[in-house]
Design an enzyme around this catalytic site. Structure first.
Site, short mmCIF file in Angstrom:
data_model
loop_
_atom_site.label_atom_id
_atom_site.label_comp_id
_atom_site.label_asym_id
_atom_site.label_seq_id
_atom_site.Cartn_x
_atom_site.Cartn_y
_atom_site.Cartn_z
N HIS A 95 46.17 -8.11 1.87
CA HIS A 95 44.82 -7.61 2.13
C HIS A 95 44.42 -7.80 3.60
O HIS A 95 43.68 -7.00 4.15
CB HIS A 95 43.82 -8.34 1.23
CG HIS A 95 42.41 -7.84 1.36
ND1 HIS A 95 41.96 -6.70 0.73
CD2 HIS A 95 41.36 -8.32 2.08
CE1 HIS A 95 40.69 -6.51 1.03
NE2 HIS A 95 40.29 -7.48 1.86
N CYS B 147 44.66 -3.58 -3.19
CA CYS B 147 45.56 -4.70 -3.43
C CYS B 147 46.40 -4.41 -4.67
O CYS B 147 46.02 -3.59 -5.52
CB CYS B 147 44.75 -5.98 -3.64
SG CYS B 147 44.13 -6.73 -2.12
N HIS C 149 41.29 -3.37 3.56
CA HIS C 149 42.74 -3.48 3.35
C HIS C 149 43.45 -2.49 4.27
O HIS C 149 43.06 -1.32 4.34
CB HIS C 149 43.04 -3.18 1.89
CG HIS C 149 44.41 -3.57 1.47
ND1 HIS C 149 44.64 -4.53 0.49
CD2 HIS C 149 45.63 -3.15 1.86
CE1 HIS C 149 45.94 -4.67 0.32
NE2 HIS C 149 46.56 -3.84 1.14
N CYS D 142 39.15 -5.58 -4.22
CA CYS D 142 39.74 -4.56 -3.34
C CYS D 142 40.61 -3.61 -4.16
O CYS D 142 41.55 -4.05 -4.83
CB CYS D 142 40.59 -5.21 -2.25
SG CYS D 142 41.53 -4.00 -1.28
N GLN E 299 45.34 7.49 5.86
CA GLN E 299 45.09 8.61 4.97
C GLN E 299 45.92 9.82 5.40
O GLN E 299 46.38 9.90 6.54
CB GLN E 299 43.62 9.00 4.99
CG GLN E 299 42.68 7.89 4.55
CD GLN E 299 41.25 8.38 4.49
OE1 GLN E 299 40.90 9.22 3.66
NE2 GLN E 299 40.41 7.86 5.37
N HIS F 95 45.18 0.38 5.65
CA HIS F 95 45.59 1.64 5.04
C HIS F 95 45.25 2.80 5.95
O HIS F 95 44.45 2.68 6.88
CB HIS F 95 44.90 1.85 3.69
CG HIS F 95 43.44 2.18 3.79
ND1 HIS F 95 42.47 1.26 4.16
CD2 HIS F 95 42.77 3.34 3.58
CE1 HIS F 95 41.28 1.83 4.16
NE2 HIS F 95 41.44 3.10 3.82
N ASN G 100 41.66 5.50 10.13
CA ASN G 100 40.41 5.02 10.71
C ASN G 100 40.43 3.51 10.59
O ASN G 100 40.65 2.98 9.50
CB ASN G 100 39.21 5.57 9.94
CG ASN G 100 39.14 7.09 9.97
OD1 ASN G 100 39.52 7.71 10.96
ND2 ASN G 100 38.68 7.69 8.89
#
Lengths: 330, 71
Positions: free
Chosen positions: A102, A35, A153, A32, A157, A155, A142
């Site tokens: 994660h 991470c 993971h 990933c 944007q 997150h 998203n």
């Protein structure tokens, strides 16, 4: 690397970014890129052993910060564009990593971390606003492979565009017209109207109101609004921000309870385009577009939605609010 | 992998975001921002913030990440 092309039929700018075809696609957990880089492990995008919340420039940006090519501003501002207008794609695309863990999701983070995330969003909004070429900052997430997420993971944007995108541009026009006609903010009027009606309210606090919109585009769509007029995250007082964090967490947890499964969604922070451009009608809210209409059944953006822009919603908004009130615990 | 150190000690952030940030530069020139709660004694986090100004040059010898972001 990235090109802006104007759709002559709609007078809208679109981003051509063929390099994004090569972006990382569902890597195994041990690889990933979001991470921390742990001793003996694979190098990641974040070369530290641990962190709290991290932001970095997207390796595959639709809008790069620096790129070869002419300044796009003259083309973007041309009032009489040619039939096929094109220019350099330039702006900013950032990745916001919510946690070093994660596993989990935004809705499983504790309120203190979500409160910190709101401050990180605020900092990015303010800092990107200071860049002359940036005209609109969009903070979003998203969630779920159904939405197109390629990394599990937790997150989100941030896109910083060199133009105001068509949806907020249209909303700004409507907000200005409403303000000219009534002297009031459209967002404030909607908050007051939803409180007065009550039928679509999902959650109500001293500072925030969550409601299903009068005319939603997603069956269980929720708008989490500030009750007082705030144009952007930058105007939030500490108590307001903390209540916003708690409300967001409650809604996301409720979504996962609704059909007893992780809810794929789009989270969109809607506010003034930049910190320097607060108009009379910009009213801060977080809009949530959940993709499921029933257990295991996705709401698709199909023919009428995609080609005509007309959404057909199979759940009555007031009934959706009833169901959401049962699962969203403040 | 080497761990790039921040160039600047965090100082007062004029942005008013109420968060501490340390800036780093990744080997390929992209920036990385590491956020954390402001230190105790620097305020309650609502009106006292810290920030580091500027980026450091790319860290020579640091390996690029083998995989990028798919976002």
């Amino acid at each position: 690397m990235s090109e802006l092309r104007r759709d002559p039929r709609r007078d809208e700018w679109l981003i051509m970014a063929p390099h994004r075809q090569d972006r990382t696609f569902h890597p195994p957990t041990e690889h990933c890129p979001l991470c921390p880089t742990r001793s003996g492990g694979s190098p990641t995008e974040i070369p530290v052993e641990d962190f709290d919340i991290a932001v970095f420039e997207n390796r595959f940006p639709g809008l790069p910060r620096e790129t070869a090519g002419p300044d796009p501003r003259p083309v973007l501002d041309d009032p009489t564009p040619p039939l096929y207008a094109r220019t350099t794609g330039r702006g900013q695309c950032e990745v916001v990593v919510y946690s070093p863990d994660h596993e989990g999701s935004l809705g499983t983070l504790d309120e203190a971390r979500i409160d910190r995330l709101l401050r990180v969003w605020t900092h990015r909004y303010l800092e990107l606003s200071a860049r002359e070429e940036i005209r609109h900052i969009f903070i979003f997430e998203n969630r779920g492979h159904e939405i197109g997420v390629t990394l599990g993971h937790p997150h989100g944007q941030i896109y910083a565009y060199p133009f105001v995108p068509p949806i907020p541009a249209r909303e700004q026009e409507i907000e200005r017209a409403h303000h000219e006609r009534t002297g009031r903010c459209l967002g404030c009027d909607i908050v007051a109207g939803e409180i007065e009606s009550g039928s679509r309210v999902v959650l109500q606090g001293d500072h925030v109101l969550a409601h299903v919109p009068f005319a939603p585009r997603w069956p269980y769509e929720i708008h989490l609004c500030l009750r007082p007029h705030r144009s952007s995250l930058a105007e939030l007082a500490g108590e307001e921000r903390r209540e916003l964090a708690a409300g967001l967490r409650a809604i996301l947890a409720g979504y996962d309870t609704l059909f007893d499964a992780p809810m794929p969604y789009i989270l969109a922070v809607r506010q003034a385009p930049t910190a320097n451009s607060a108009g009379p009608g910009s009213h801060l809210r977080i809009e949530l577009y959940p993709a499921l209409r029933a257990p295991g059944k996705l709401k698709y953006r199909a023919g009428s939605e995609t080609a005509m822009g007309i959404t057909v919603t199979a759940v009555a908004p007031e009934r959706a609010a009833e169901r959401l009130r049962e699962v969203v615990r403040s | 992998m080497s761990d790039p150190a921040p160039t600047h000690v965090p100082t007062t952030d004029p942005t008013g975001a109420g968060i501490r940030v340390v800036r780093r530069t990744l080997p390929d020139g992209r920036y990385l921002l590491l956020y954390s709660e402001p230190e105790a004694g620097a305020g309650d986090g609502d009106d006292t913030e810290s920030d580091a100004a500027g980026d450091r040059p790319p860290s020579h010898g640091a390996r690029a990440a083998s995989s990028g972001t798919g976002s």
